[in-house]
Structures are given as C-alpha cells and as structure tokens.
Design an enzyme around this catalytic site. Structure first.
Site, PDB file in Angstrom:
ATOM      1  N   HIS A  96       1.086  -1.007  -0.073  1.00 23.54           N
ATOM      2  CA  HIS A  96      -0.578  -0.165   0.295  1.00 23.54           C
ATOM      3  C   HIS A  96       0.859   1.295   0.067  1.00 23.54           C
ATOM      4  O   HIS A  96       1.219   2.273   1.168  1.00 23.54           O
ATOM      5  CB  HIS A  96      -0.981  -0.224   1.272  1.00 23.54           C
ATOM      6  CG  HIS A  96      -1.972  -1.055   1.536  1.00 23.54           C
ATOM      7  ND1 HIS A  96      -3.577  -1.042   0.357  1.00 23.54           N
ATOM      8  CD2 HIS A  96      -2.031  -1.901   2.298  1.00 23.54           C
ATOM      9  CE1 HIS A  96      -3.809  -1.957   0.923  1.00 23.54           C
ATOM     10  NE2 HIS A  96      -3.153  -2.613   1.600  1.00 23.54           N
TER      11      HIS A  96
ATOM     12  N   HIS B  85      -0.917  -6.667  -5.341  1.00 28.81           N
ATOM     13  CA  HIS B  85      -1.274  -7.777  -4.688  1.00 28.81           C
ATOM     14  C   HIS B  85       0.179  -9.121  -5.320  1.00 28.81           C
ATOM     15  O   HIS B  85      -0.671  -8.912  -6.338  1.00 28.81           O
ATOM     16  CB  HIS B  85      -2.641  -8.546  -3.992  1.00 28.81           C
ATOM     17  CG  HIS B  85      -2.979  -9.710  -3.409  1.00 28.81           C
ATOM     18  ND1 HIS B  85      -3.164 -10.548  -4.534  1.00 28.81           N
ATOM     19  CD2 HIS B  85      -2.526 -10.324  -2.600  1.00 28.81           C
ATOM     20  CE1 HIS B  85      -4.041 -12.206  -4.047  1.00 28.81           C
ATOM     21  NE2 HIS B  85      -2.818 -11.726  -2.736  1.00 28.81           N
TER      22      HIS B  85
ATOM     23  N   ASN C  50       0.921 -13.482  -4.902  1.00 27.12           N
ATOM     24  CA  ASN C  50       0.311 -14.673  -3.638  1.00 27.12           C
ATOM     25  C   ASN C  50       0.895 -16.137  -4.981  1.00 27.12           C
ATOM     26  O   ASN C  50       0.735 -16.020  -5.747  1.00 27.12           O
ATOM     27  CB  ASN C  50      -0.460 -15.114  -3.789  1.00 27.12           C
ATOM     28  CG  ASN C  50      -1.161 -16.644  -3.001  1.00 27.12           C
ATOM     29  OD1 ASN C  50      -1.660 -17.233  -3.151  1.00 27.12           O
ATOM     30  ND2 ASN C  50      -0.749 -16.495  -1.230  1.00 27.12           N
TER      31      ASN C  50
END
Length: 304
Positions: free
Chosen positions: A97, A107, A109
């Site tokens: 952020h 983001h 993953n």
C-alpha cells in the site's frame, strides 16, 4: 518433508528475500522488519512488514509453511473428496500500500498445497497470481502490468494468460457492489494439469514476474504530487480492498480457518481507510474515470 516440498520451500524463501530487497531499494527509506512465528498446530513462517517508508505506507511480504491433520473448509470446498486428509501448505503472499494515490496497490501470491491420506496417492496443486489496484489509472501502467503477465505465461501455452486473466477478473470482483477490485492480472488455483516440474516452473515464472510488473510503475509514479482530495479518494477506494479481503479472499479465510497467525493474515489491510455513505464521484472527474474506464472488463493488450 518430501523432496518436492523442500524444493518449493527453498524457492519461496528466496523469492521473499528478493522481493523485499527490490522493494527496499526502490523505496530508498524502507526496511522490512521480520517477525518469525510458529503455529501450535504445526508449522510457522516469517512475516516481513514495512511501515512509513518514503514510498510504501504499509506493506508486507509473508512466507508461511503450515500443516495439519485436516484440510480447512476453505481449501476443501471445491474438492470435497479431500476432506479429512492431512495437508501441507506453503506460500508467499504480499500486499503493498503506497502513500501516493498515483501509485497503485499491488498484491501477489504463490502457494503450494499437498493433501495426503494413508494408502492413497498424495494430491498436490499450485495456486497464486498477481493483481493491481490503481486509484488514478494510467493506461500505460495497465498495459505494462498485463504485458508482463502475458509474457510470464507464454512458455506454458497460448491459452494460459487469457484463461487466468479471466479468472482474475472474476475472482477479484465485489459481488455485493458488482464492481471489480482493480484492473486484474492473473489468478489461478488447482494447477496440476501439467507434471510437477512444469507446474513448479510455471509458479516460478509468475513469482519472478512480480517485480518486473510492479517496480516500473512505482518508479514512474512515486514522485507525482497529489492533493488532499486525491488522498481521501484513495482511502475511500481502500475500503473496497478491505471489504474484499474480509468477505471473499480465499487466503484470508484459509488462514483464519486453519488457525494461522492473525497479525500475519490481516497484514494485507491498509493503514488508513474511509467509508462515506453512498458517496459518488462527480461525473466526468478523474475519480469517476477510474470506475468508468479502468474498472471494466477490458482486454488491455488488444490494441497494444
């Protein structure tokens, strides 16, 4: 631990190191603080968090390796035949952020699951992806983000990027508001259609692509001036991020259901956020342009 699991773990630990180093260098004033933790039911991880850097307001890059005797409901919901199996789950998950509303939130993953039951063959799969959440969209950035995603997928088939791009658009959608969280990227789960070595190579390609996708955008936008109004709009849009993560996100649900470490799981939430009752952007404004032009179902590479 099997040889396969050891190889995945070694890669994920190295990926966490490389991403943290790259983000620190780009920020210039940020330093990730590591918090190693153990899970009483089995496993542990290392959480790395940065706050109040020059560019990054709050960010985290987490590694976890947990195991147990029963798959949590969030992991077996789509594969009920695996309920009751023991499991191992390894992954790196990150959220960044930035301070500036001109720098998108990112983001990523990558994760590996293996479910085992005595007398039966282990069932394994990979999952992951990366997605971008701009506040003031720039077409050049969106095209770059998706171009890097496409190139990472290309060695594994022409259909891979379109399929996982579409899945990302579908997954990162706030059903209760009928709007996307961001401009997407890649999302995939249950990846085992190839043999293990090819599947693992695919995950490495996606994990390694994140820095190439994100840092050029940060570099281009981090010095841009912004107003109080733009900062308030960023905080308002961050509310959508919070709503998605607490209501829909599989990783959040899996972590909470498996007895994971709450501080590490909720690290993804932004430090400042606001909700305004029935707030709407003025027609024709830059704020309205986000939802009208960028947060739509678009093929970013069609004309580029």
């Amino acid at each position: 631990m099997s040889t396969r699991t050891e190889a995945v773990k070694a890669y994920l630990l190295d990926l966490q190191d490389r991403i943290c180093t790259a983000l620190e260098q780009e920020d210039g004033n940020a330093h990730f603080v590591e918090d190693a933790w153990t899970r009483p039911a089995g496993g542990g991880g290392r959480t790395r968090v940065v706050e109040n850097g020059a560019v990054i307001e709050k960010g985290g890059v987490n590694f976890s390796h947990v195991f147990g005797s029963n798959l949590p409901p969030s992991a077996s919901a789509h594969r009920p035949e695996l309920a009751g199996r023991g499991f191992e789950a390894l992954g790196v998950s990150l959220v960044i952020h930035p301070h500036s509303p001109h720098v998108p939130t990112s983001h990523a993953n990558v994760r590996f699951f293996i479910a085992e039951k005595e007398g039966e063959e282990p069932v394994w799969w990979f999952g992951g992806g990366f997605d971008l959440t701009p506040y003031y969209g720039v077409e050049e950035d969106c095209v770059h983000w998706h171009r890097v995603a496409e190139r990472a997928c290309a060695p594994f088939g022409d259909d891979v990027y379109p399929r996982y791009k579409a899945w990302c658009d579908s997954y990162f959608h706030l059903k209760h508001r009928d709007e996307p969280r961001g401009i997407g990227g890649l999302f995939f789960d249950d990846v085992n259609q190839w043999d293990f070595d090819t599947s693992f190579a695919f995950i490495r390609a996606i994990g390694d692509a994140f820095i190439n996708a994100y840092l050029p955008i940060v570099r281009r936008r981090k010095a841009a001036a912004y107003t109080v109004q733009q900062r308030e709009f960023q905080e308002f849009r961050r509310g959508r991020y919070v709503e998605f993560n607490l209501v829909y996100d599989r990783g959040t649900l899996f972590g909470l259901q498996s007895g994971g470490r709450t501080e590490s799981i909720l690290m993804s939430l932004p430090p400042q956020v606001r909700w305004g009752y029935d707030w709407k952007a003025a027609p024709g404004s830059e704020e309205a342009r986000l939802t009208d032009y960028f947060l739509t179902d678009r093929d970013w590479l069609a004309d580029n």
